[in-house]
Design a protein around this motif. Structure first.
Motif, short mmCIF file in Angstrom:
data_model
loop_
_atom_site.label_atom_id
_atom_site.label_comp_id
_atom_site.label_asym_id
_atom_site.label_seq_id
_atom_site.Cartn_x
_atom_site.Cartn_y
_atom_site.Cartn_z
N PHE A 16 -0.14 -15.49 -27.03
CA PHE A 16 -1.22 -14.76 -27.69
C PHE A 16 -0.67 -14.09 -28.93
O PHE A 16 0.49 -13.69 -28.96
CB PHE A 16 -1.79 -13.67 -26.77
CG PHE A 16 -2.68 -14.19 -25.68
CD1 PHE A 16 -3.88 -14.82 -25.98
CD2 PHE A 16 -2.32 -14.03 -24.35
CE1 PHE A 16 -4.70 -15.30 -24.97
CE2 PHE A 16 -3.15 -14.50 -23.33
CZ PHE A 16 -4.34 -15.13 -23.65
N VAL A 25 2.97 -15.48 -22.86
CA VAL A 25 2.38 -14.99 -21.62
C VAL A 25 2.70 -15.93 -20.44
O VAL A 25 2.98 -15.49 -19.34
CB VAL A 25 0.85 -14.81 -21.77
CG1 VAL A 25 0.19 -14.48 -20.45
CG2 VAL A 25 0.58 -13.69 -22.77
N THR A 44 2.80 -10.04 -9.99
CA THR A 44 2.48 -8.69 -10.41
C THR A 44 1.39 -8.69 -11.47
O THR A 44 1.14 -9.71 -12.13
CB THR A 44 3.72 -7.98 -10.99
OG1 THR A 44 4.27 -8.86 -11.97
CG2 THR A 44 4.75 -7.69 -9.93
N SER A 45 0.77 -7.55 -11.62
CA SER A 45 -0.31 -7.39 -12.60
C SER A 45 0.22 -7.71 -14.00
O SER A 45 1.31 -7.29 -14.36
CB SER A 45 -0.80 -5.95 -12.51
OG SER A 45 -1.95 -5.82 -13.26
N GLY A 46 -0.54 -8.48 -14.75
CA GLY A 46 -0.16 -8.79 -16.12
C GLY A 46 0.77 -9.98 -16.27
O GLY A 46 1.24 -10.26 -17.38
N CYS A 47 1.05 -10.69 -15.18
CA CYS A 47 2.01 -11.81 -15.30
C CYS A 47 1.34 -13.09 -15.78
O CYS A 47 2.01 -14.11 -15.97
CB CYS A 47 2.77 -12.03 -14.00
SG CYS A 47 1.83 -12.87 -12.72
N GLY A 48 0.03 -13.06 -15.99
CA GLY A 48 -0.63 -14.23 -16.59
C GLY A 48 -1.46 -15.06 -15.62
O GLY A 48 -1.86 -16.18 -15.94
N LYS A 49 -1.80 -14.50 -14.46
CA LYS A 49 -2.55 -15.27 -13.45
C LYS A 49 -3.95 -15.62 -13.95
O LYS A 49 -4.38 -16.77 -13.85
CB LYS A 49 -2.65 -14.47 -12.14
CG LYS A 49 -1.28 -14.07 -11.58
CD LYS A 49 -1.39 -13.26 -10.31
CE LYS A 49 -2.07 -11.91 -10.45
NZ LYS A 49 -1.39 -10.94 -11.36
N THR A 50 -4.65 -14.62 -14.48
CA THR A 50 -6.00 -14.87 -14.99
C THR A 50 -5.94 -15.84 -16.17
O THR A 50 -6.77 -16.75 -16.29
CB THR A 50 -6.67 -13.54 -15.41
OG1 THR A 50 -6.82 -12.72 -14.24
CG2 THR A 50 -8.05 -13.76 -16.02
N THR A 51 -4.95 -15.65 -17.02
CA THR A 51 -4.78 -16.55 -18.17
C THR A 51 -4.62 -17.99 -17.69
O THR A 51 -5.24 -18.91 -18.24
CB THR A 51 -3.54 -16.12 -18.98
OG1 THR A 51 -3.72 -14.76 -19.39
CG2 THR A 51 -3.33 -17.00 -20.20
N ARG A 213 6.26 -11.57 -17.30
CA ARG A 213 6.67 -11.42 -18.70
C ARG A 213 7.86 -12.25 -19.15
O ARG A 213 8.95 -11.75 -19.13
CB ARG A 213 6.91 -9.95 -18.99
CG ARG A 213 5.60 -9.27 -19.23
CD ARG A 213 5.78 -7.78 -19.23
NE ARG A 213 4.50 -7.16 -18.93
CZ ARG A 213 3.55 -6.94 -19.84
NH1 ARG A 213 3.73 -7.26 -21.08
NH2 ARG A 213 2.43 -6.38 -19.51
N1 ADP Z 1 -7.08 -12.62 -25.13
C1 ADP Z 1 -5.89 -12.01 -25.07
N2 ADP Z 1 -5.27 -11.60 -26.19
C2 ADP Z 1 -4.05 -11.00 -26.14
N3 ADP Z 1 -3.37 -10.77 -25.00
C3 ADP Z 1 -3.95 -11.15 -23.85
C4 ADP Z 1 -5.23 -11.78 -23.81
N4 ADP Z 1 -5.54 -12.04 -22.53
C5 ADP Z 1 -4.50 -11.60 -21.80
N5 ADP Z 1 -3.54 -11.06 -22.58
C6 ADP Z 1 -2.27 -10.51 -22.12
O1 ADP Z 1 -1.62 -11.51 -21.36
C7 ADP Z 1 -0.95 -10.93 -20.25
C8 ADP Z 1 -1.43 -11.56 -18.97
O2 ADP Z 1 -2.76 -11.19 -18.72
P1 ADP Z 1 -3.56 -11.70 -17.44
O3 ADP Z 1 -3.54 -13.19 -17.42
O4 ADP Z 1 -4.88 -11.05 -17.44
O5 ADP Z 1 -2.65 -11.13 -16.25
P2 ADP Z 1 -2.92 -11.04 -14.69
O6 ADP Z 1 -4.21 -11.72 -14.38
O7 ADP Z 1 -1.74 -11.69 -14.04
O8 ADP Z 1 -2.95 -9.58 -14.34
C9 ADP Z 1 -1.20 -9.43 -20.33
O9 ADP Z 1 -0.09 -8.84 -20.92
C10 ADP Z 1 -2.43 -9.33 -21.20
O10 ADP Z 1 -2.43 -8.12 -21.90
#
Ligand code: ADP
Ligand code: MG
Length: 259
Positions: A16, A25, A44-51, A213
């Motif tokens: 990103f 990410v 862990t939170s923020g490791c990119g699962k949703t992404t 990360r």
């Molecule tokens: N559209 C975006 N633009 C910039 N950074 C993003 C975006 N979406 C997610 N991130 C970053 O990518 C990382 C992973 O996010 P996310 O996939 O939501 O994590 P998780 O679901 O594991 O908690 C986070 O640091 C988040 O801030």
């Protein structure tokens, strides 16, 4: 790499741009999901699962590497993939039936639409609530309706992003059994993100443990236990221990006060 229903992820990287800086990410993600397989992802939170889930569903924008479903590289959303989020995201002005039918393939004729909606109401156990509005549903019921909505187009694979995360503990355990039932009946692959190690093991054929990360896959742990699973069995607890150790938690301490 063209086997029907199979998902291949090879060498996936996602970056990103934040404040003109490139942030990595997801890095070097390799994952295979067999047809009809249930995969849990923890990390862990923020490791990119949703992404990762968004990329598979085609809502995550561009990426490096390959995400291949049914032999085709994913480059946008499609009816062969669905996603359910932690919040149900039902439309408040539509009834349960209307919400379930909302995203149904436009090519399907009216009579058949009604039949598909009826079948899915039945599948998720919401008979009698067809005309209810989202505000009239409990959290568990709303989440069932969201799951039904994601299944109407018969996707090959369903992404579940912490789908039970907002529910109380008892409803959550009940919904885990319901989810297993739906998975068995529908015979589709599911990838579920959860923070709950027990939930991950209870449902999955394999558990993917991610590091943070940038997000990488640390380990893939197969769960060879017969279903329905007994959370108190020795094998279940052993696998839970193994996964907690993966998290670098003090697993010994954890178990000494939980037994
Ligand atoms: N559209 C975006 N633009 C910039 N950074 C993003 C975006 N979406 C997610 N991130 C970053 O990518 C990382 C992973 O996010 P996310 O996939 O939501 O994590 P998780 O679901 O594991 O908690 C986070 O640091 C988040 O801030
Ligand atoms: Mg997330």
């Amino acid at each position: 790499m063209t086997e029907a229903g199979k998902l291949y992820i090879r060498g996936l990287n996602k970056k990103f741009n934040v404040d003109a800086k490139e942030i990595s990410v997801l890095e070097a993600i390799n994952l295979t999901v067999e047809r009809g397989e249930f995969v849990s992802i923890i990390g862990t939170s923020g490791c990119g699962k949703t992404t990762l889930l968004k990329l598979i569903v085609g809502l995550g924008g561009s990426y490096e590497g390959d995400i291949i479903l049914n032999g085709k590289r994913v480059d946008g959303p499609g009816l062969d993939r669905g996603i359910v989020f932690q919040d149900h995201r039902l439309l408040p002005w539509l009834t349960v039936s209307e919400n379930i039918g909302f995203g149904l393939d436009a090519k399907i004729k009216k009579a058949e639409r009604q039949e598909i909606i009826r079948k899915h109401i039945q599948l998720i156990g919401l008979r009698g609530f067809e005309k209810a509005y989202p505000y009239q549903l409990s959290g568990g019921m709303a989440q069932r309706a969201a799951i039904a909505r994601s299944l109407v187009n018969r996707p090959a694979i369903l992404m579940l992003d912490e789908p039970l995360g907002a529910l109380d503990a008892l409803t959550r355990m009940y919904m885990q059994r319901e989810l297993e039932k739906i998975w068995k009946e529908e015979r589709i692959a599911m990838i579920m993100v959860t923070h709950d190690v027990e939930e991950a093991i209870y449902l999955a054929d394999k558990v993917v443990v991610m590091s943070s990360r940038p997000g990488k896959i640390n380990k893939v742990i197969p769960i060879p236990l017969a279903r329905p699973r007994d959370r108190d069995s020795y094998e279940f607890i052993r696998i839970k221990d193994e996964i907690l150790k993966e998290f670098h938690l003090e697993a010994e301490k954890y178990f000494s006060y939980s037994i």
